[in-house]
Design an enzyme around this catalytic site. Structure first.
Site, short mmCIF file in Angstrom:
data_model
loop_
_atom_site.label_atom_id
_atom_site.label_comp_id
_atom_site.label_asym_id
_atom_site.label_seq_id
_atom_site.Cartn_x
_atom_site.Cartn_y
_atom_site.Cartn_z
N LYS A 84 -12.09 -1.94 6.61
CA LYS A 84 -11.34 -2.90 7.43
C LYS A 84 -11.86 -2.85 8.87
O LYS A 84 -12.32 -3.84 9.41
CB LYS A 84 -9.84 -2.60 7.44
CG LYS A 84 -8.98 -2.59 6.16
CD LYS A 84 -9.40 -3.16 4.95
CE LYS A 84 -8.52 -3.34 3.76
NZ LYS A 84 -7.79 -2.26 3.20
N TRP A 93 0.83 -1.21 0.00
CA TRP A 93 0.00 0.00 0.00
C TRP A 93 0.86 1.25 0.00
O TRP A 93 0.55 2.23 -0.68
CB TRP A 93 -0.97 0.00 1.18
CG TRP A 93 -1.99 -1.09 1.08
CD1 TRP A 93 -2.15 -2.15 1.92
CD2 TRP A 93 -2.99 -1.25 0.05
NE1 TRP A 93 -3.18 -2.95 1.48
CE2 TRP A 93 -3.71 -2.42 0.35
CE3 TRP A 93 -3.32 -0.51 -1.08
CZ2 TRP A 93 -4.76 -2.88 -0.46
CZ3 TRP A 93 -4.38 -0.96 -1.89
CH2 TRP A 93 -5.08 -2.13 -1.56
N ASP A 105 -1.50 6.50 6.66
CA ASP A 105 -2.54 5.62 6.12
C ASP A 105 -2.84 4.59 7.20
O ASP A 105 -2.07 3.67 7.44
CB ASP A 105 -2.02 4.93 4.85
CG ASP A 105 -3.02 3.91 4.30
OD1 ASP A 105 -4.10 3.73 4.91
OD2 ASP A 105 -2.72 3.29 3.25
C1 LIG Z 1 -7.16 -1.71 1.94
C2 LIG Z 1 -6.10 -0.69 2.07
C3 LIG Z 1 -5.98 0.39 1.18
C4 LIG Z 1 -6.88 0.56 -0.03
O1 LIG Z 1 -8.15 0.92 0.32
P1 LIG Z 1 -9.29 1.18 -0.80
O2 LIG Z 1 -10.44 1.57 0.04
O3 LIG Z 1 -9.47 -0.08 -1.56
O4 LIG Z 1 -8.81 2.28 -1.66
C5 LIG Z 1 -4.98 1.31 1.41
N1 LIG Z 1 -4.15 1.19 2.45
C6 LIG Z 1 -4.23 0.18 3.33
C7 LIG Z 1 -3.27 0.10 4.47
C8 LIG Z 1 -5.21 -0.79 3.17
O5 LIG Z 1 -5.29 -1.82 4.03
#
Ligand SMILES: *Cc1c(COP(=O)(O)O)cnc(C)c1O
Length: 361
Positions: A197, A103, A173
């Site tokens: 998540k 990511w 993030d």
């Molecule tokens: C799942 C995830 C993303 C991507 O998220 P989307 O909603 O599909 O854009 C980005 N960063 C992390 C750490 C993730 O687990």
């Protein structure tokens, strides 16, 4: 009531049962309004109350001050890979990125379209099996911001505490561990988290941004890409994901009712530790794939002695109602995701199953 399975999916992931039942109760006609949340104006009184409460509850959970704005936008964490550099990189047009997984690599890819990216630390040569030490970071004190990924969903590593970055704004993030414990938001310039998540359904991304940083957003940006516009309009510049925000709001209330994030963290620790302890006792049969001190409390990655056994256990687990334990295609093995909403009894049931499997194989 229908029976539910043990859902170890990495995302979209399990939601608290109380939240699902609560939403079900109000699904057809929200609190006697004669309409579902999905059918009413985002500018009406009912939804206005819902989003204001979600904002207030999130502030309570994380002790977020008035010097931060909270936004509930769309486009997932992926759009934030672009919005963060577009808004925050100017005028210096350079930023530090700490790369601890897939990511973070994607975030770097978008940031490079905007300006100069300094890779301030990376564990790619160790196949992302650990988090870099503070002493390994090569930070630029003049950078616009430092970006890191608090939990690496695919590789199963997690920062125990934030990197120290001095006076440079820290951007995180936090998509896969947001609200798993309390953090000091004042250490951050901006936090973003895709909801699917740990905090709600897909289609919402929560952004917590320090208000002084909004002054960096240029009027020349495309309007939807501009944090300042969204903050001035309190998420209502365009039609937000009303149903997703409603569910995230119920999750915030669920956390508050439980006693807040310290209680949640204690549960998360207990849950992850029973599983890691069992793996460590299994004599390398269930082998963790990352450095012990960097193990994620949210995504537990492991391997079996060979790929045939991995295929076999995934199949047998699925037949027994343990769903979603196959590792990410780029890593292989197993990944057991145990976010906030995942119950400890599910982890204990999985361990019993793993014991039986080991005995028979
Ligand atoms: C799942 C995830 C993303 C991507 O998220 P989307 O909603 O599909 O854009 C980005 N960063 C992390 C750490 C993730 O687990």
């Amino acid at each position: 009531m229908e029976k539910r399975i043990f859902n170890f999916s990495a995302g979209p992931a399990i939601l608290p049962e109380e939240v699902l039942l609560d939403a079900q109760k109000d699904f057809f006609s929200y609190k006697s309004s004669g309409m579902s949340i999905m059918e009413m104006s985002h500018r009406g009184k009912i939804f206005d109350g819902i989003i204001k409460e979600a904002d207030a509850d999130l502030r309570k959970l994380l002790n977020i001050g008035e010097n931060y704005s909270i936004l509930f936008l769309q486009g997932g964490a992926t759009l934030q890979f672009s919005m963060v550099p577009l808004n925050l990189m100017p005028p210096k047009n350079k930023a530090d990125y700490i790369v601890t997984g897939a990511w973070a690599e994607k975030a770097v890819k978008e940031a490079k379209r905007v300006g100069t990216v300094n890779i301030a630390g990376t564990t790619k040569s160790d196949l992302y099996t650990r988090i870099p030490k503070q002493s390994e970071l090569k930070l630029d004190p003049d950078a616009s911001y430092v970006h890191f990924t608090s939990n690496n969903t695919i590789f199963g590593t997690q920062w125990r505490s934030e990197p120290e970055v001095g006076n440079v704004p820290l951007v995180c993030d936090a998509s896969s561990d947001f609200l798993h414990k309390s953090i000091d938001v004042n250490k951050y310039g901006l936090i973003y988290a895709g909801a699917q998540k740990n905090i709600g359904p897909s289609g919402v991304v929560v952004i917590v941004v320090r208000k002084d940083l909004l002054e960096r957003s240029s009027d020349t940006l495309h309007t939807y890409m501009n944090y300042k516009v969204h903050a001035e309009n309190e998420t209502m510049y365009n039609t937000p994901n009303t149903f997703g925000i409603y569910i995230a709001g119920l999750v915030f209330k669920w956390l508050l009712n439980m006693g807040g994030l310290d209680v949640m963290y204690k549960r998360n620790l207990e849950k992850a530790n029973v599983l890691y302890d069992y793996m460590d006792e299994s004599g390398d049969y269930y082998k963790g794939t990352v450095a012990k001190e960097d193990r994620s409390l949210m995504n537990v990655c492991l391997r079996l002695p060979n790929e045939q056994l991995e295929e076999k256990i995934i199949k047998e687990a699925s037949a027994k109602g343990f769903s979603g334990i196959k590792g990410h295609r780029s890593v292989g093995g197993l990944r057991v995701s145990i976010y906030n909403a995942f119950p400890k009894k599910g982890v204990e049931a999985l361990i019993e199953f793993m014991k039986d499997f080991k005995k028979n194989n």
